[in-house]
Design a protein around this motif. Structure first.
Motif, PDB file in Angstrom:
ATOM      1  N   UNK A 156       7.880 -13.925  -4.988  1.00  0.00           N
ATOM      2  CA  UNK A 156       6.879 -13.338  -5.882  1.00  0.00           C
ATOM      3  C   UNK A 156       5.488 -13.880  -5.584  1.00  0.00           C
ATOM      4  N   UNK A 157       5.393 -15.165  -5.225  1.00  0.00           N
ATOM      5  CA  UNK A 157       4.079 -15.757  -4.941  1.00  0.00           C
ATOM      6  C   UNK A 157       3.435 -15.115  -3.715  1.00  0.00           C
ATOM      7  N   UNK A 158       4.271 -14.704  -2.725  1.00  0.00           N
ATOM      8  CA  UNK A 158       3.726 -14.027  -1.543  1.00  0.00           C
ATOM      9  C   UNK A 158       3.174 -12.646  -1.918  1.00  0.00           C
ATOM     10  N   UNK A 159       3.861 -11.967  -2.832  1.00  0.00           N
ATOM     11  CA  UNK A 159       3.394 -10.664  -3.295  1.00  0.00           C
ATOM     12  C   UNK A 159       2.038 -10.811  -3.996  1.00  0.00           C
ATOM     13  N   UNK A 160       1.938 -11.820  -4.864  1.00  0.00           N
ATOM     14  CA  UNK A 160       0.675 -12.065  -5.579  1.00  0.00           C
ATOM     15  C   UNK A 160      -0.458 -12.374  -4.598  1.00  0.00           C
ATOM     16  N   UNK A 161      -0.160 -13.194  -3.588  1.00  0.00           N
ATOM     17  CA  UNK A 161      -1.171 -13.552  -2.594  1.00  0.00           C
ATOM     18  C   UNK A 161      -1.660 -12.304  -1.858  1.00  0.00           C
ATOM     19  N   UNK A 162      -0.740 -11.444  -1.455  1.00  0.00           N
ATOM     20  CA  UNK A 162      -1.105 -10.221  -0.732  1.00  0.00           C
ATOM     21  C   UNK A 162      -1.957  -9.302  -1.619  1.00  0.00           C
ATOM     22  N   UNK A 215       0.820  -1.206   0.000  1.00  0.00           N
ATOM     23  CA  UNK A 215       0.000   0.000   0.000  1.00  0.00           C
ATOM     24  C   UNK A 215       0.856   1.258   0.000  1.00  0.00           C
ATOM     25  N   UNK A 216       1.969   1.203   0.723  1.00  0.00           N
ATOM     26  CA  UNK A 216       2.880   2.356   0.735  1.00  0.00           C
ATOM     27  C   UNK A 216       3.443   2.609  -0.658  1.00  0.00           C
ATOM     28  N   UNK A 217       3.780   1.538  -1.362  1.00  0.00           N
ATOM     29  CA  UNK A 217       4.318   1.693  -2.715  1.00  0.00           C
ATOM     30  C   UNK A 217       3.266   2.240  -3.671  1.00  0.00           C
ATOM     31  N   UNK A 218       2.023   1.774  -3.540  1.00  0.00           N
ATOM     32  CA  UNK A 218       0.959   2.210  -4.438  1.00  0.00           C
ATOM     33  C   UNK A 218       0.531   3.652  -4.185  1.00  0.00           C
ATOM     34  N   UNK A 219       0.909   4.219  -3.045  1.00  0.00           N
ATOM     35  CA  UNK A 219       0.631   5.640  -2.799  1.00  0.00           C
ATOM     36  C   UNK A 219       1.475   6.534  -3.709  1.00  0.00           C
ATOM     37  N   UNK A 220       2.602   5.996  -4.170  1.00  0.00           N
ATOM     38  CA  UNK A 220       3.503   6.798  -5.012  1.00  0.00           C
ATOM     39  C   UNK A 220       3.158   6.691  -6.489  1.00  0.00           C
ATOM     40  N   UNK A 221       2.607   5.523  -6.923  1.00  0.00           N
ATOM     41  CA  UNK A 221       2.299   5.330  -8.347  1.00  0.00           C
ATOM     42  C   UNK A 221       1.537   4.034  -8.532  1.00  0.00           C
ATOM     43  N   UNK A 222       0.836   3.924  -9.660  1.00  0.00           N
ATOM     44  CA  UNK A 222       0.222   2.645 -10.034  1.00  0.00           C
ATOM     45  C   UNK A 222       1.322   1.708 -10.497  1.00  0.00           C
ATOM     46  N   UNK A 223       1.281   0.444 -10.037  1.00  0.00           N
ATOM     47  CA  UNK A 223       2.364  -0.501 -10.323  1.00  0.00           C
ATOM     48  C   UNK A 223       1.800  -1.876 -10.658  1.00  0.00           C
ATOM     49  N   UNK A 224       2.536  -2.626 -11.492  1.00  0.00           N
ATOM     50  CA  UNK A 224       2.148  -4.029 -11.710  1.00  0.00           C
ATOM     51  C   UNK A 224       2.857  -4.908 -10.682  1.00  0.00           C
ATOM     52  N   UNK A 225       2.499  -6.192 -10.634  1.00  0.00           N
ATOM     53  CA  UNK A 225       3.029  -7.072  -9.589  1.00  0.00           C
ATOM     54  C   UNK A 225       4.539  -7.218  -9.677  1.00  0.00           C
ATOM     55  N   UNK A 226       5.069  -7.213 -10.909  1.00  0.00           N
ATOM     56  CA  UNK A 226       6.527  -7.348 -11.077  1.00  0.00           C
ATOM     57  C   UNK A 226       7.249  -6.126 -10.513  1.00  0.00           C
ATOM     58  N   UNK A 227       6.694  -4.950 -10.775  1.00  0.00           N
ATOM     59  CA  UNK A 227       7.307  -3.720 -10.250  1.00  0.00           C
ATOM     60  C   UNK A 227       7.244  -3.685  -8.728  1.00  0.00           C
ATOM     61  N   UNK A 228       6.118  -4.148  -8.177  1.00  0.00           N
ATOM     62  CA  UNK A 228       5.986  -4.171  -6.713  1.00  0.00           C
ATOM     63  C   UNK A 228       7.022  -5.130  -6.113  1.00  0.00           C
ATOM     64  N   UNK A 229       7.127  -6.325  -6.682  1.00  0.00           N
ATOM     65  CA  UNK A 229       8.088  -7.296  -6.180  1.00  0.00           C
ATOM     66  C   UNK A 229       9.501  -6.727  -6.244  1.00  0.00           C
ATOM     67  N   UNK A 230       9.805  -6.068  -7.346  1.00  0.00           N
ATOM     68  CA  UNK A 230      11.138  -5.498  -7.555  1.00  0.00           C
ATOM     69  C   UNK A 230      11.463  -4.418  -6.517  1.00  0.00           C
ATOM     70  N   UNK A 231      10.436  -3.684  -6.097  1.00  0.00           N
ATOM     71  CA  UNK A 231      10.662  -2.540  -5.208  1.00  0.00           C
ATOM     72  C   UNK A 231      10.515  -2.885  -3.723  1.00  0.00           C
ATOM     73  N   UNK A 232      10.158  -4.130  -3.436  1.00  0.00           N
ATOM     74  CA  UNK A 232       9.992  -4.496  -2.027  1.00  0.00           C
ATOM     75  C   UNK A 232      11.288  -4.236  -1.268  1.00  0.00           C
ATOM     76  N   UNK A 233      11.203  -3.468  -0.228  1.00  0.00           N
ATOM     77  CA  UNK A 233      12.402  -3.004   0.471  1.00  0.00           C
ATOM     78  C   UNK A 233      12.926  -3.996   1.486  1.00  0.00           C
TER      79      UNK A 233
END
Length: 633
Positions: free
Chosen positions: A605-611, A580-598
């Protein structure tokens, strides 16, 4: 001088690693000795120090030409006299080298085990003042080892010629069965055995299943910007992956067996000097490489056996700092591995066919061919006889390991050179470019006819005569060619083949085929061990490796992918807030979200998809037409 004084004088180290001094003491006391030291354990010191402390010369048997050359060069840099007796040199050159060993006060003679199959060479060695016989890569003597070479079985006969000279057997990886076989085959007499644990407390063994390997590699390298090695399956992958990494902003080069020696040295130096962070390589890279601060070793495909994997992974963290050995897998990897390693294993019929065609290819008559040497292009050979290259290469490699042939993959560069301008213009160029004078004058003195016709050119010779490096010679040639001062052509030979015995077709293959079935069965068992290591998600990864090498350890390492996963007890729902913090900055696809996970690169990646699915179901986020997720206001 004492061992410590020699260590300080020639290697500038103050202390030995455990158990180097104990091994040295055992050898100096005249005992046969067996040393099992994992990669980076400093095996060469164990025979180099005692050899220097005793009068005479140390005989070092090694199967790896590149490693022999590397060790000889390193000894020579330390003003220690060493030479190597490898395949592919003439009988006259061999006699000259053995004369040097006998009368030139040399301290080390390296030779390949195949050389011991020549009786006249053994006769010459019997007359040398041998003070120690060191057998490197000693697992090659066992048919249960991962690199069995029957020529190693000849080493034991040196016992009859040097009954009072100690044998030192060295290896970096061997199972219990192989260790016992080594001692038996080498006829070691009540050997003193030294073995340190295979455990590496600072090395985190990570296994990740991922469909997007490049993304996972990017995450790992961004989190760990220190020097890294990425092992890939083939030459094309070397080039492709390094290019992909450069496109992502990383500094990267590549290394494979198809490069010229000059290119290998240049690419390796870029990485050694840390001009680039990453070297992408096939398993041709690694022997003799000693870089202490490698942070990460990544295998992007399954290795063919755990022995090689352990050695390659072990190139990380030699400075004692925490490091990572990462193995990336995808569901299709097992099928690919079976196709790569098992489907291309030659049987007896194919082995015979390849050997006969190879002899015909070079017009070797029955009963002839011994010591004949040829340039060889594998692809041309396979094209002529409609052979599958991978299976053919495995057949040739098997013949090489049995000592029937010697297959060299070190590229030799043949250069033809001619000056295009008159001599007075060359002199004018020299006066305007004094920094090039040494090399140019050496070329003109060495090749007086170089103005009239294209002349075979020896770059190493010119470098030696002019007191400059080969790299400087090649750079000048490139510059002169650009300015149309010279015309020069470089032609690379794919490989070289030396026939070590006369052609006897069926008789030759019948003699070695008995080992083929064992080796094929061993390769299948080894791949099964790799699959078990990768697929077992219920045990510490380091424990699994230690089990394979016969070492029992009951405690978990605490830092591998299994141990970290167990500690974290991953809950995909815990990822919703970071998403949710990442999506506050921009619209993102699942690959971009996974890539940016801090968090770190252990986020799956499967955990990101599940969330994301949980957030969708609870109408916290929405999925746009472009497959990007957006916050619902």
């Amino acid at each position: 001088m004492t061992p410590h004084e020699l260590l300080k004088k020639h290697w500038n180290h103050d202390q030995f690693r455990d158990p180097q001094l104990q091994i040295i003491t055992s050898v100096l006391d005249g005992h046969d000795t067996f040393a099992l030291l994992p990669t980076g354990g400093g095996k060469s010191i164990c025979f180099q120090i005692p050899a220097l402390m005793k009068p005479g010369i140390c005989l070092v048997v090694s199967p790896l030409i590149a490693l022999m050359k590397d060790q000889v060069a390193n000894l020579q840099k330390r003003d220690l006299k060493a030479l190597s007796l490898t395949g592919g040199i003439t009988q006259n050159e061999t006699i000259e080298l053995l004369d040097n060993a006998q009368f030139g006060n040399y301290k080390f003679l390296y030779l390949s085990p195949e050389r011991l199959q020549s009786e006249w060479i053994v006769e010459r060695i019997k007359n040398l003042p041998i003070n120690l016989i060191a057998i490197d890569e000693a697992h090659c003597v066992s048919q249960w080892g991962h690199d069995f070479r029957p020529a190693y079985l000849k080493i034991a006969m040196l016992k009859t010629h040097f009954p009072k000279i100690p044998f030192l057997a060295l290896t970096a990886s061997a199972t219990d069965r192989v260790r016992q076989d080594i001692a038996e085959q080498l006829q070691l007499e009540a050997p003193a055995v030294f073995q340190i644990s295979f455990a590496r407390d600072n090395l985190a063994y990570m296994v990740f299943e991922t469909e997007d390997k490049l993304l996972r590699i990017e995450q790992i390298l961004r989190k760990n910007p220190e020097p890294a090695i990425i092992y890939v399956r083939n030459r094309k992958s070397c080039i492709d992956v390094s290019a992909q990494l450069r496109a992502l902003g990383f500094t990267a080069t590549f290394y494979h067996g198809g490069l010229t020696q000059k290119e290998k040295n240049e690419h390796m130096q870029l990485w050694m000097d840390e001009t680039v962070q990453v070297i992408v390589a096939t398993n041709a890279f690694g022997m003799g490489i000693d870089k202490a601060n490698v942070k990460t070793v990544i295998h992007s495909q399954l290795p063919d056996n755990l022995e090689n994997y352990y050695q390659e992974a072990g190139r990380a963290g030699r400075n004692g700092q925490k490091a990572f050995a990462v193995l990336l897998t995808a569901p299709s990897d097992l099928i690919q591995a079976e196709n790569q390693f098992l489907a291309v294993l030659p049987d007896r019929k194919f082995l015979l066919e390849v050997y006969v065609k190879l002899c015909n290819y070079f017009q070797i008559a029955y009963g002839e061919g011994i010591d004949e040497h040829f340039s060889f292009n594998l692809n041309q050979f396979c094209l002529r006889y409609d052979f599958a290259p991978a299976k053919t290469y495995n057949a040739l490699q098997f013949l090489d390991r049995q000592g029937v042939i010697a297959l060299s993959q070190e590229f030799s560069q043949k250069i033809a050179l001619q000056f295009l301008i008159e001599s007075r213009e060359v002199m004018r160029y020299i006066s305007l470019n004094p920094s090039d004078e040494d090399i140019l004058l050496t070329i003109l003195r060495t090749y007086p006819g170089i103005y009239e016709l294209q002349t075979a050119f020896n770059a190493p010779l010119i470098a030696k005569k002019s007191g400059r490096t080969e790299a400087e010679v090649y750079r000048l040639l490139d510059k002169l060619a650009e300015k149309s001062i010279i015309d020069y052509h470089a032609r690379n030979n794919d490989a070289a083949v030396t026939f070590n015995e006369i052609r006897e077709d069926e008789k030759t293959i019948n003699r070695v085929a008995k080992y083929l079935e064992n080796q094929n069965a061993l390769k299948k068992a080894q791949l099964e061990s790799v699959v078990r290591y990768v697929s077992n998600n219920n045990r510490c990864k380091q424990q699994l490796l230690l089990d394979y090498f016969g070492e029992i350890q009951t405690r978990d390492c605490g830092i591998c992918s299994y141990c970290i996963g167990k500690q974290k007890k991953p809950n995909p729902l815990a990822l919703t807030q970071p998403i949710l913090q990442l999506l506050k900055t921009a619209d993102l696809d699942s690959r971009e979200i996974h890539k940016m996970m801090a968090d770190d690169f252990t986020v799956d990646a499967s955990d990101v998809i599940f969330a994301l699915q949980m957030l969708l179901e609870n109408e916290v986020v929405a999925l746009l037409d472009n497959n990007k997720y957006t916050l619902i206001k």
